[in-house]
Write an enzyme that holds these catalytic residues in place. Sequence first.
Site, PDB file in Angstrom:
ATOM      1  N   ASP A 191       5.962  -6.539  -4.108  1.00 45.35           N
ATOM      2  CA  ASP A 191       5.865  -6.528  -2.641  1.00 45.35           C
ATOM      3  C   ASP A 191       6.226  -7.895  -2.060  1.00 45.35           C
ATOM      4  O   ASP A 191       6.376  -8.042  -0.855  1.00 45.35           O
ATOM      5  CB  ASP A 191       4.440  -6.127  -2.231  1.00 45.35           C
ATOM      6  CG  ASP A 191       4.334  -5.732  -0.759  1.00 45.35           C
ATOM      7  OD1 ASP A 191       5.244  -5.038  -0.264  1.00 45.35           O
ATOM      8  OD2 ASP A 191       3.355  -6.125  -0.100  1.00 45.35           O
ATOM      9  N   SER A 215       5.274  -4.371   5.694  1.00 41.05           N
ATOM     10  CA  SER A 215       5.753  -3.311   4.804  1.00 41.05           C
ATOM     11  C   SER A 215       5.399  -1.952   5.394  1.00 41.05           C
ATOM     12  O   SER A 215       4.260  -1.735   5.833  1.00 41.05           O
ATOM     13  CB  SER A 215       5.099  -3.429   3.420  1.00 41.05           C
ATOM     14  OG  SER A 215       5.362  -4.694   2.859  1.00 41.05           O
ATOM     15  N   GLN A 265      11.864  -0.554  -0.655  1.00 39.58           N
ATOM     16  CA  GLN A 265      10.868  -0.822   0.385  1.00 39.58           C
ATOM     17  C   GLN A 265      11.522  -0.894   1.755  1.00 39.58           C
ATOM     18  O   GLN A 265      12.535  -1.555   1.926  1.00 39.58           O
ATOM     19  CB  GLN A 265      10.132  -2.133   0.129  1.00 39.58           C
ATOM     20  CG  GLN A 265       9.110  -2.442   1.227  1.00 39.58           C
ATOM     21  CD  GLN A 265       8.086  -3.454   0.809  1.00 39.58           C
ATOM     22  OE1 GLN A 265       8.365  -4.643   0.739  1.00 39.58           O
ATOM     23  NE2 GLN A 265       6.891  -2.993   0.479  1.00 39.58           N
TER      24      GLN A 265
END
Lengths: 276, 276
Positions: A191, A215, A265
């Site tokens: 991430d 995110s 993502q």
Amino acid sequence: MKLLDLEPIEVNIFRGVSPDENRQRIFGGQVAGQALVAAARTVDPERHVHSLHAYFLRAGDPKVPVLYEVDRIRDGGSFTTRRVVAIQHGRAIFNMSASFQVPEEGYDHAFPMPEVPPPEELPTMRERFLSAGVDLPDFLDRPRPIDIRHVDWAGPDRTPRPPHQHVWLRADGTLPDDPILHTIVLTYASDMTLLDTATLPHGGSWFDPTMFMASLDHAMWFHRPFRADDWLLYAQDSPNASGGRGLSRGLVFTRDGTLVATVMQEGLIRRARPAG
Amino acid sequence: MKLLDLEPIEVNIFRGVSPDENRQRIFGGQVAGQALVAAARTVDPERHVHSLHAYFLRAGDPKVPVLYEVDRIRDGGSFTTRRVVAIQHGRAIFNMSASFQVPEEGYDHAFPMPEVPPPEELPTMRERFLSAGVDLPDFLDRPRPIDIRHVDWAGPDRTPRPPHQHVWLRADGTLPDDPILHTIVLTYASDMTLLDTATLPHGGSWFDPTMFMASLDHAMWFHRPFRADDWLLYAQDSPNASGGRGLSRGLVFTRDGTLVATVMQEGLIRRARPAG
């Protein structure tokens, strides 16, 4: 990493805490990592996670624990699927599905690793900041669980660049051998830096105070075994930004060139109002 | 397309049927498309779907209807998130999450479209089969909802090839203007040909009876408006196959070169036992 160690509350319910960090919201990789811990606790360890898909729904509050509730949606002959909802203050902050498989053999191919300098030749993020003469972000003044070495470094320079970047990463210290632990640590670390890739053509970066980034989702596919306490190359690109969102893709290689994971993502990227 | 028109059963519950096809299991794109219809019926049409993440859990039975149950997990200021479970015979066959957003402006970049011949210069799939002198699969003897033109065509040749391919696709006929309908038709069509890409290095294809293939998951990100009844280029590659699974990626462009969607799919790929 203690923050990935969950407390069992009931058969399908687990509780996690956040490290004592002065963050406004919980780091997304922490919630994704803890959710994967919760899912894996309900699955035969002979079955290995091969993919996960998650949405970030609301900002996590680091001051209170996170409850993880697991739904055993499928126990099949070869595959096991779990859904996990992370809850705080009575509301879902995150939901994830993950799939586990009995190991089997099959066809084999993989994209090759790009050629980049080895991690030992690259400065740490702390050294990058210090040599650029910019203020060190607070969190770099503390020990970090993940060592990240940027191959390409935009730094404080806001010149637009193509949406590609490479970083080496590894967990600091030595981890136990259990494979799921390495998968969880990579989930946590994946991430980091990925969404930044989408900002490069727009002169941005994650430490740019004029950009607000969050995110929206996180998907991973795990291809082959690896250790997260040895160097991994995270090759990233961003095919698109539009509608206030950026999409990034990552391929993760061990340093001998083995492709071990693919990551996707999408994130919200807004030009923030100037402070004050 | 009538098969994407669901019957409302209760506020959050919908029912879909399969066309009268002689299939052993429901086509994955149909379930994904119907699940997106169900999710969208519970969301303000001013909010547009920008992504979805789904798992195929069990083979769908074309002889009975599919029930879609929607969970309104989040109604936020800018984003709405829905979870959908598809149920048959009392069991979940599919689960999906999808995210919708109030339209906003933001940074803009996109990967360019690869240069390929236009669809008018390429034969239909039926013509490909007939000219290769191989038996026409049953379904090509009926009208097809999606016209698919392969730029690269492995055909019955099993020579290993790199894991890349391009196809043009469009819905036959003219669709109403409602944008969600075009998104749903692309969701349906994007489950075609994508997983084949992962079999190319192994001399396979979807009509190879010695390979057993099944979609495991399906993720999409929608970037810009498009029409599904005009030609779309589906540029596909496969970064990996291992553990009995193949992973494929797709970028979808309008014919003027606008990137409109990104697709990811992992599938089970097994060498089937020879028949008889």
